[in-house]
Design a protein around this motif. Structure first.
Motif, PDB file in Angstrom:
ATOM      1  N   TRP A 524       0.865  -1.299   0.051  1.00 11.79           N
ATOM      2  CA  TRP A 524       0.039  -0.037  -0.062  1.00 11.79           C
ATOM      3  C   TRP A 524       1.010   0.994  -0.080  1.00 11.79           C
ATOM      4  N   SER A 525       2.072   1.245   0.745  1.00 12.74           N
ATOM      5  CA  SER A 525       2.798   2.320   0.767  1.00 12.74           C
ATOM      6  C   SER A 525       3.490   2.614  -0.738  1.00 12.74           C
ATOM      7  N   ALA A 526       3.737   1.727  -1.354  1.00  8.62           N
ATOM      8  CA  ALA A 526       4.305   1.656  -2.869  1.00  8.62           C
ATOM      9  C   ALA A 526       3.337   2.285  -3.718  1.00  8.62           C
ATOM     10  N   LEU A 527       2.169   1.752  -3.553  1.00  4.26           N
ATOM     11  CA  LEU A 527       1.116   2.279  -4.308  1.00  4.26           C
ATOM     12  C   LEU A 527       0.870   3.853  -3.966  1.00  4.26           C
ATOM     13  N   TRP A 528       0.882   4.016  -2.788  1.00  2.05           N
ATOM     14  CA  TRP A 528       0.880   5.609  -2.311  1.00  2.05           C
ATOM     15  C   TRP A 528       1.882   6.547  -2.937  1.00  2.05           C
ATOM     16  N   ASN A 529       3.277   5.825  -3.014  1.00  6.13           N
ATOM     17  CA  ASN A 529       4.243   6.614  -3.747  1.00  6.13           C
ATOM     18  C   ASN A 529       4.226   6.829  -5.394  1.00  6.13           C
ATOM     19  N   ILE A 530       3.706   5.537  -5.718  1.00  7.48           N
ATOM     20  CA  ILE A 530       3.729   5.646  -7.149  1.00  7.48           C
ATOM     21  C   ILE A 530       2.547   6.377  -8.090  1.00  7.48           C
ATOM     22  N   GLY A 569      -3.541   7.793   2.348  1.00 10.10           N
ATOM     23  CA  GLY A 569      -2.633   8.572   1.730  1.00 10.10           C
ATOM     24  C   GLY A 569      -2.609   8.331   0.065  1.00 10.10           C
ATOM     25  N   LEU A 570      -2.631   6.799  -0.406  1.00  8.17           N
ATOM     26  CA  LEU A 570      -2.875   6.900  -1.761  1.00  8.17           C
ATOM     27  C   LEU A 570      -4.324   7.286  -2.411  1.00  8.17           C
ATOM     28  N   LEU A 571      -5.345   7.248  -1.496  1.00  7.83           N
ATOM     29  CA  LEU A 571      -6.704   7.767  -2.013  1.00  7.83           C
ATOM     30  C   LEU A 571      -6.516   9.183  -2.155  1.00  7.83           C
ATOM     31  N   GLY A 572      -5.939   9.857  -1.088  1.00 10.60           N
ATOM     32  CA  GLY A 572      -5.643  11.252  -1.396  1.00 10.60           C
ATOM     33  C   GLY A 572      -5.137  11.835  -2.753  1.00 10.60           C
ATOM     34  N   ASN A 573      -4.081  10.938  -3.407  1.00  6.29           N
ATOM     35  CA  ASN A 573      -3.634  11.048  -4.651  1.00  6.29           C
ATOM     36  C   ASN A 573      -4.712  11.019  -5.692  1.00  6.29           C
ATOM     37  N   VAL A 574      -5.407   9.838  -5.453  1.00  9.76           N
ATOM     38  CA  VAL A 574      -6.609   9.388  -6.499  1.00  9.76           C
ATOM     39  C   VAL A 574      -7.609  10.640  -6.499  1.00  9.76           C
ATOM     40  N   ALA A 575      -7.791  11.245  -5.397  1.00 11.80           N
ATOM     41  CA  ALA A 575      -8.544  12.317  -5.229  1.00 11.80           C
ATOM     42  C   ALA A 575      -8.337  13.648  -5.692  1.00 11.80           C
ATOM     43  N   ILE A 604      -2.673  12.093  13.552  1.00 11.23           N
ATOM     44  CA  ILE A 604      -3.763  12.464  12.918  1.00 11.23           C
ATOM     45  C   ILE A 604      -3.787  12.229  11.461  1.00 11.23           C
ATOM     46  N   GLU A 605      -2.821  11.416  11.293  1.00 10.37           N
ATOM     47  CA  GLU A 605      -2.596  11.021   9.813  1.00 10.37           C
ATOM     48  C   GLU A 605      -3.864  10.460   8.905  1.00 10.37           C
ATOM     49  N   VAL A 606      -4.447   9.435   9.370  1.00 12.69           N
ATOM     50  CA  VAL A 606      -5.638   8.996   8.966  1.00 12.69           C
ATOM     51  C   VAL A 606      -6.803   9.884   8.856  1.00 12.69           C
ATOM     52  N   SER A 607      -7.036  10.523   9.878  1.00 11.38           N
ATOM     53  CA  SER A 607      -8.082  11.692   9.709  1.00 11.38           C
ATOM     54  C   SER A 607      -7.653  12.761   8.837  1.00 11.38           C
ATOM     55  N   TYR A 608      -6.448  13.432   8.730  1.00 14.95           N
ATOM     56  CA  TYR A 608      -6.055  14.204   7.940  1.00 14.95           C
ATOM     57  C   TYR A 608      -6.104  13.780   6.640  1.00 14.95           C
ATOM     58  N   ASN A 609      -5.679  12.603   6.074  1.00 13.25           N
ATOM     59  CA  ASN A 609      -5.814  12.144   4.750  1.00 13.25           C
ATOM     60  C   ASN A 609      -7.392  11.847   4.362  1.00 13.25           C
ATOM     61  N   ALA A 610      -8.080  11.315   5.332  1.00 14.54           N
ATOM     62  CA  ALA A 610      -9.509  11.247   4.931  1.00 14.54           C
ATOM     63  C   ALA A 610     -10.119  12.642   4.705  1.00 14.54           C
ATOM     64  N   CYS A 611      -9.753  13.576   5.197  1.00 11.84           N
ATOM     65  CA  CYS A 611     -10.277  15.296   5.134  1.00 11.84           C
ATOM     66  C   CYS A 611      -9.751  15.497   3.775  1.00 11.84           C
TER      67      CYS A 611
END
Length: 742
Positions: A524-530, A569-575, A604-611
C-alpha cells in the motif's frame, strides 16, 4: 581529498570500445543483403591492439551485460587480415562455435585461450592448424568436444555441425588425424580436462619447446613422458591428477620448475598421502621452485612446508585453503584470484572464507576483495555455488562499515553484477542475497542508472508464482523505495511495467490469507508513492479493483493504523485527479471517508488524509453531489470538526515534493472547508518544518494565493487568521533562514 576505492575512471579506449560494440552499425559496420548481414566498412582498418580488445570485450559483454545482444556474424568482421589484425584472444563458454574459429582462420594468432567452449568440435580443432606457425600460447581448458567428431560422419570443409545439444552428444569418436606437429613456437599449453580417451603422451610428443603445461584432471598412466621437458618446463599444473610414486619420481627430475601445482579439489577422493619426506624431497630437488600448491591433500606426519632458505635463493610461498590451517586475508584473496577462472569449486571455498572475514572480522583490502568477487560472479556462469557465496559476500562488503571507502564507480559495478545474478539465477538464496545487497545502496539515487532494469527484475520476483516470504518482503521494500522521491516520468514508466497490478495482486493474496504483514503495508505504501501526482497510475489503481481492496482491507484489519495511513494517503492522490473523482463520489465511499475523519490512528494522519480526500471532492462544488445520503452539509460539518481537533504542532509522517494539489484549493469559494483544510495543512508544515517547506511554499507562489484567501469574502475568519500566520512564518524565514528552533 583522498580518492576512494575503485575511483579510477574508465580509460577512453575502454569507453570507445564498449560504445562501438553497442553501436556497430553506427560506427564501423553496415548491413548487407536480405539477412542484414554485418559487414566491416571498406574504409576501416584496425590494428591488433584494437581488434583484440573488440573481441575480448565483446565476449565479456555477451556474458555479463543482459542488455547487450549477441551479433550474428561478429567474428566474420575479422576474417581479412588486411583490414583487421588479431593476436591475443580469450574466448569462453557456449557462445563460441566452430564457424567462429574458421572466420578468423587467416589471422596470425599468438595467444588463443578457449575456456569451456563445449560447442567447439574437431572441426574447430582443425582450424587451430591455421595458427600453428604463429601460436605461442594455447588453452583448451574444459573444451570437452574439441577432440571428437561424430561417429561415422565425414568432416568436410564448410560442414555445419551446430545442431541441437542432444544430437551433438550422440556417439562420438576421437579425431585421430589431429597433431601438434608444426606448432614449433608453442610455449604455453593448457589441456585441462582432456578426455581419458586421448593419449596425452602421443598428443604432446611434437612439442619439445614447452615451458608451461597444464594437465589438470588428465589421466596420466605413464607420467615418465614429462621428463622430455625437464630442462625447459618452468610451470606444471597437475590439479586433480591422482598422484603416484611414479609421478612423484618424475616430478623430482623436473629441475627447472618454478611453479608446481599438485593440489586437489577434495581430500576424500585421493588415495595418495602426502608425507613430510615426500614434501621435503620436492622442495630439495626442485631448487628453482618459488610456488608450490599442495592444497586438498591429506597431510601426514604433521606435514608442513620445510624451511627452504638453505636450499633455494627464494623462499616458497604456499597457497593453501586447508580449513584446519592458519589463514589470513592475503591467502584467501590470492586463492580467489588464482582459482576463479578454472576451479570454481575452490574459488567458492575461498569466497566463503572472505564472507566470514567481512561478516565477523574486518576486510582490510576492500578494493581488491570487491574486485575479485565481482570478477568471480561474472566469470563462472556455470557454477551456482559461487553465485550464492559471492552475493552473500557482496552484502557484507557493501554495508555501512565499508561504504565510505567505496567510489561511485565501484558501487555501480556491484549493482550491475547483482542485477545480472538476479536475471540469470532463479535460485532462492541467490535472489535473496542480491535483494539484500541492493538494500545497502541509497535508493533510488544509486540505482538511477539501472532504474528500469532493476524495477523489471523486482516485479518479476513478485509474480504470484514466486511466494518465498523473505524475498517477497525485501523486494516490496525495494519497489517502494524505488518509486519514492523520483520524478513523475519514472513513476509513469514503472506503472506501465505492471507495478500497480503487481502490488494489488500481493494485497489480494494477503487478504485471502487474512494476513496484514510488512508485505501488505509496504504494498500500500508503494501504491501511495507511485500514484503521487501521476494520474495514469491513479487510474490503473481504480481499474484494477483497488477501491474494493481498500474496503476489504479496512474491514478485515480495522486496527492496523499504519495500513490505514498508507491506504488513505493513496486515495488522497486519486482524489487529486479531477477526472477520477466521480468514481469516489458514491454513498459507500463517502460514508467510509466520513467515518475515518474521527480516526485517531497514527496521530492525525488517517483523519488528515480522509479529510484531504473529501476536500478535493468538495472542491468540485455542490452540483456533482447527487446522492441523498450522506448529505454534503453533514460531511462538511464533520470535516470542520475534525480539523479543529488536530494539534497544529503535530509532527508528520508525510513528505510533500510539491504543494500544487493543496494550493489549488485556496482561491475558491465553493467549498470553504476545503480551503480551510489546505490552509491548516500549510500552517502545520511551515511551522513544524520551516527549513523544508517555507522555501517550497514561496517558490510555488503560495504566499500570493494566501493573500487572495484574505481578500475573499467567503473565506472564514478562522481560515484567514491561519493564512496570515502562514505568511508571517514565511516572512520570518526569509529574514532568518537559519532558524531551526521548531
Amino acid at each position: 581529498m583522498a580518492s576512494k576505492a575503485g575511483d579510477d575512471p574508465d580509460s577512453l579506449m575502454s569507453l570507445c570500445t564498449v560504445f562501438c560494440l553497442k553501436n556497430l552499425r553506427r560506427t564501423m559496420c553496415y548491413s548487407e543483403g536480405e539477412r542484414n548481414q554485418l559487414q566491416l566498412r571498406p574504409d576501416v582498418f584496425l590494428p591488433g591492439e584494437i581488434c583484440d580488445r573488440l573481441v575480448n570485450v565483446y565476449m565479456d559483454l555477451v556474458h555479463t551485460d543482459s542488455d547487450f545482444e549477441q551479433q550474428d556474424g561478429f567474428f566474420q568482421l575479422f576474417s581479412d587480415p588486411r583490414s583487421t589484425r588479431l593476436t591475443r584472444l580469450q574466448l569462453r563458454e557456449d557462445l563460441v562455435r566452430d564457424r567462429d574459429l574458421e572466420a578468423i582462420g587467416k589471422q596470425d594468432l599468438m595467444e588463443l585461450h578457449l575456456s569451456c567452449c563445449s560447442h567447439v568440435t574437431a572441426r574447430g580443432l582443425r582450424t587451430l592448424c591455421s595458427f600453428r606457425h604463429s601460436l605461442r600460447s594455447l588453452s583448451l581448458f574444459g573444451c570437452s568436444s574439441i577432440f571428437f567428431r561424430k561417429s561415422g560422419a565425414p568432416l568436410a570443409a564448410g560442414e555445419d555441425q551446430d545442431e541441437a545439444e542432444e544430437e551433438r552428444l550422440q556417439q562420438r569418436t576421437v579425431d585421430l588425424d589431429f597433431s601438434f606437429q608444426g606448432f614449433n613456437r608453442l610455449r604455453l599449453l593448457n589441456l585441462g580436462g582432456l578426455p581419458a580417451e586421448l593419449d596425452v603422451e602421443t598428443l604432446l610428443r611434437p612439442l619439445p619447446a614447452l615451458t608451461s603445461l597444464d594437465l589438470s584432471a588428465v589421466h596420466l598412466p605413464r607420467p615418465a613422458f614429462l621428463t622430455q621437458w625437464k630442462e625447459r618446463l618452468a610451470s606444471l599444473v597437475l590439479y586433480n591428477v591422482e598422484l603416484t610414486e611414479e609421478l612423484i619420481h618424475t616430478l623430482l627430475q623436473m629441475s627447472r620448475l618454478r611453479h608446481l601445482d599438485i593440489s586437489r579439489e577434495n581430500q576424500r577422493t585421493s588415495k595418495f598421502k602426502m608425507t613430510r619426506k615426500i614434501l621435503s624431497s620436492i622442495v630439495q630437488s626442485l631448487v628453482h621452485l618459488v610456488s608450490l600448491d599442495i592444497s586438498g591433500h591429506i597431510m601426514l606426519d604433521n606435514c608442513t612446508v620445510p624451511d627452504t632458505h638453505t636450499h633455494t635463493h627464494t623462499p616458497i610461498t604456499r597457497r593453501s585453503l586447508c580449513v584446519t590451517g592458519s589463514k589470513n586475508e592475503d591467502q584467501i584473496l590470492n586463492a580467489i584470484e588464482a582459482y576463479t577462472e578454472q576451479r570454481p569449486e575452490l574459488a567458492h571455498r575461498a569466497i566463503n572464507q572472505l564472507f566470514d572475514i567481512a561478516r565477523i572480522q574486518h576486510c582490510s583490502q576492500l578494493l581488491r576483495a570487491l574486485q575479485l568477487v565481482i570478477t568471480a560472479l561474472k566469470t563462472p556462469k556455470y557454477d551456482k555455488s559461487i553465485q550464492v557465496t559471492g552475493s552473500a559476500a557482496l552484502f557484507y562488503l557493501t554495508n555501512t562499515e565499508y561504504r565510505s571507502d567505496q567510489s561511485v564507480r565501484l558501487r555501480r559495478q556491484v549493482i550491475q553484477v547483482v542485477r545480472n545474478g538476479m536475471e540469470q539465477y532463479q535460485e532462492v538464496t541467490v535472489q535473496r542475497n542480491c535483494c539484500l545487497t541492493l538494500c545497502n545502496f541509497s535508493i533510488p539515487e544509486e540505482l538511477e542508472f539501472q532504474y528500469h532494469r532493476v524495477n523489471l527484475l523486482l516485479l518479476k520476483i513478485l509474480e504470484p508464482a514466486r511466494q518465498d516470504d523473505s524475498i517477497q518482503r525485501i523486494a516490496v521494500h525495494l519497489c517502494n523505495a524505488l518509486v519514492c522521491q523520483v520524478d513523475n516520468d519514472h513513476k509513469e514508466a514503472v506503472g506501465k511495467m505492471g507495478f500497480v497490478k503487481t502490488m494489488l495482486n500481493l494485497i489480494q493474496k494477503k487478504l485471502q490469507d487474512r494476513m496484514c504483514d510488512q508485505v501488505m503495508e509496504f504494498s500500500w505504501s508503494a501504491l501511495w508513492n507511485i500514484t503521487d501526482e501521476t494520474p495514469d497510475n491513479c487510474q490503473m489503481f481504480l481499474e484494477c479493483n483497488g477501491m474494493n481492496l481498500f474496503l476489504d482491507c479496512l474491514k478485515e484489519f480495522p486496527d492496523k493504523q499504519e495500513l490505514h495511513r498508507n491506504m488513505l494517503g493513496l486515495l488522497g492522490n486519486v482524489a487529486e485527479v479531477k477526472a477520477l473523482r466521480p468514481q469516489l463520489l458514491t454513498k459507500q465511499f463517502i460514508t467510509v471517508f466520513s467515518e475515518l475523519l474521527d480516526s485517531k490512528a497514527d496521530g492525525i494522519e488517517v483523519s488528515y488524509n480522509a479529510c484531504g480526500v473529501l476536500s478535493h471532492i468538495m472542491f468540485d462544488g455542490p452540483d456533482v453531489w447527487t446522492m441523498e445520503e450522506p448529505k454534503r452539509s453533514h460531511v462538511m460539518d464533520k470535516m470542520w470538526a475534525a480539523i479543529q481537533s488536530w494539534d497544529v504542532s503535530s509532527r508528520r509522517n508525510i513528505n510533500y515534493r510539491s504543494f500544487e494539489p493543496i494550493l489549488r484549493l485556496l482561491p475558491q469559494s465553493c467549498a470553504p472547508v476545503s480551503q480551510h483544510w489546505a490552509t491548516w495543512a500549510l500552517y502545520n508544515l511551515v511551522s513544524v518544518y520551516p527549513g523544508k517547506y517555507c522555501p517550497l511554499l514561496i517558490k510555488e507562489g503560495g504566499v500570493i494565493l494566501l493573500q487572495k484567501v484574505l481578500e475573499l469574502e467567503s473565506s472564514h475568519q478562522e481560515t484567514k487568521d491561519m493564512a496570515r500566520k502562514v505568511m508571517e512564518q514565511c516572512e520570518n524565514f526569509k529574514e532568518d533562514p537559519m532558524d531551526t528552533s521548531r
